[in-house]
Design a protein around this motif. Sequence first.
Motif, PDB file in Angstrom:
ATOM      1  N   PRO A 145       0.918  -1.274   0.182  1.00  0.00           N
ATOM      2  CA  PRO A 145      -0.010   0.004   0.038  1.00  0.00           C
ATOM      3  C   PRO A 145       0.685   1.306  -0.032  1.00  0.00           C
ATOM      4  N   TYR A 147       2.037   3.588   1.889  1.00  0.00           N
ATOM      5  CA  TYR A 147       2.070   3.963   3.298  1.00  0.00           C
ATOM      6  C   TYR A 147       2.407   5.251   3.534  1.00  0.00           C
ATOM      7  N   LEU A 150      -0.926   7.135   2.996  1.00  0.00           N
ATOM      8  CA  LEU A 150      -1.977   6.805   3.952  1.00  0.00           C
ATOM      9  C   LEU A 150      -1.575   7.408   5.214  1.00  0.00           C
ATOM     10  N   PHE A 249      -5.054   2.876  10.620  1.00  0.00           N
ATOM     11  CA  PHE A 249      -5.620   1.414  10.571  1.00  0.00           C
ATOM     12  C   PHE A 249      -7.210   1.507   9.742  1.00  0.00           C
ATOM     13  N   ILE A 252      -6.181   1.729   6.209  1.00  0.00           N
ATOM     14  CA  ILE A 252      -5.602   0.183   5.930  1.00  0.00           C
ATOM     15  C   ILE A 252      -6.914  -0.646   5.643  1.00  0.00           C
ATOM     16  N   ASP A 253      -7.709  -0.768   6.603  1.00  0.00           N
ATOM     17  CA  ASP A 253      -8.993  -1.927   6.765  1.00  0.00           C
ATOM     18  C   ASP A 253      -9.852  -1.493   5.476  1.00  0.00           C
ATOM     19  N   LEU A 255      -8.748  -0.511   2.612  1.00  0.00           N
ATOM     20  CA  LEU A 255      -8.242  -0.839   1.210  1.00  0.00           C
ATOM     21  C   LEU A 255      -8.951  -2.075   0.511  1.00  0.00           C
TER      22      LEU A 255
END
Length: 319
Positions: A145, A147, A150, A249, A252-253, A255
Amino acid sequence: MKGTKERVLQLLKHSNTILSGETIAQQLHVSRTAIWKAIRELERIGYKIEHLANGYRFIQSNLLEAEEISFEHLPVNQIFITKETQSTMKLAKIAAMDQHATPALFLAETQSGGHGRFARPFFSPPGQIYMTLLLKANQSFAELPQYTILAAVAVALAIDEVTGKNCSIKWVNDIFLDQKKVCGILSEATSDFESGQISYVTIGIGLNFCLKQTDFPIELQEKVTALFSDTEPTITRNELIQKIWQNFFELIDGLPDQSYLEYYRRKSFVLGKVVRFTQQGQDYTGKAVAISAQGELIVETADGQKILSSGEISLSQIG
């Protein structure tokens, strides 16, 4: 089992009234002397406790506390706080070599050797936010990803949400407030030689939390600032740190949804402006026109369209 010091702290923290030494002693079933010693030790560590004629009252402090930072994705036993270190990035990399459980968060009150991209030194006075998140990847570089982007979105969201301020993002890894840098983000990957996979990712964040503008080195005063540079903090570092990683997070969750890129673009103060940069030893000037789905900055120059990727260029001027 928690000791007397920890139990006194929790009792004072969660009380809406002044608590006498006798009341605390009775509730914890210890002596008044034990309470007095516990409070002295808490104050020595850095907690602020008001001594009144009728007892004690906890005063919100700027002390980093794992218990106040932790949440579902980052339990207390995966948060490590140290008073001073060379850099939290180094702590995370050592943990990666030791195959430490992840995710893990490393924080320090101050750093002696903090750095940003291209090994630039990072001014690291006490009382700010210096932290690195260690993640286990086991992916190819192409599968990772974005990062850095994000993390930038997570920080910008957190600052706006908990302070009411309006920050912006300088491509690719800096957060700005009032046209001055307030936060830098650095993501690095560690690869496994045998598998060719990325084994660990470290995401370092340095954020100036509360520091008077005149306390920055003279050469930085026109370029950097703190989240609270002329007022007292309205939140604690713990609250902001927790919110940053909660946001991270959640992203991230979520994605592969890339709606975070739209927010990143809206927050950019580079888009639509003239920028100067160096690419492969050549100096260019052009207008930043877009940020691609891969997080690249697209610039229109006299020599045609240039696509800038993280790590290969450095923005030197924004006009």
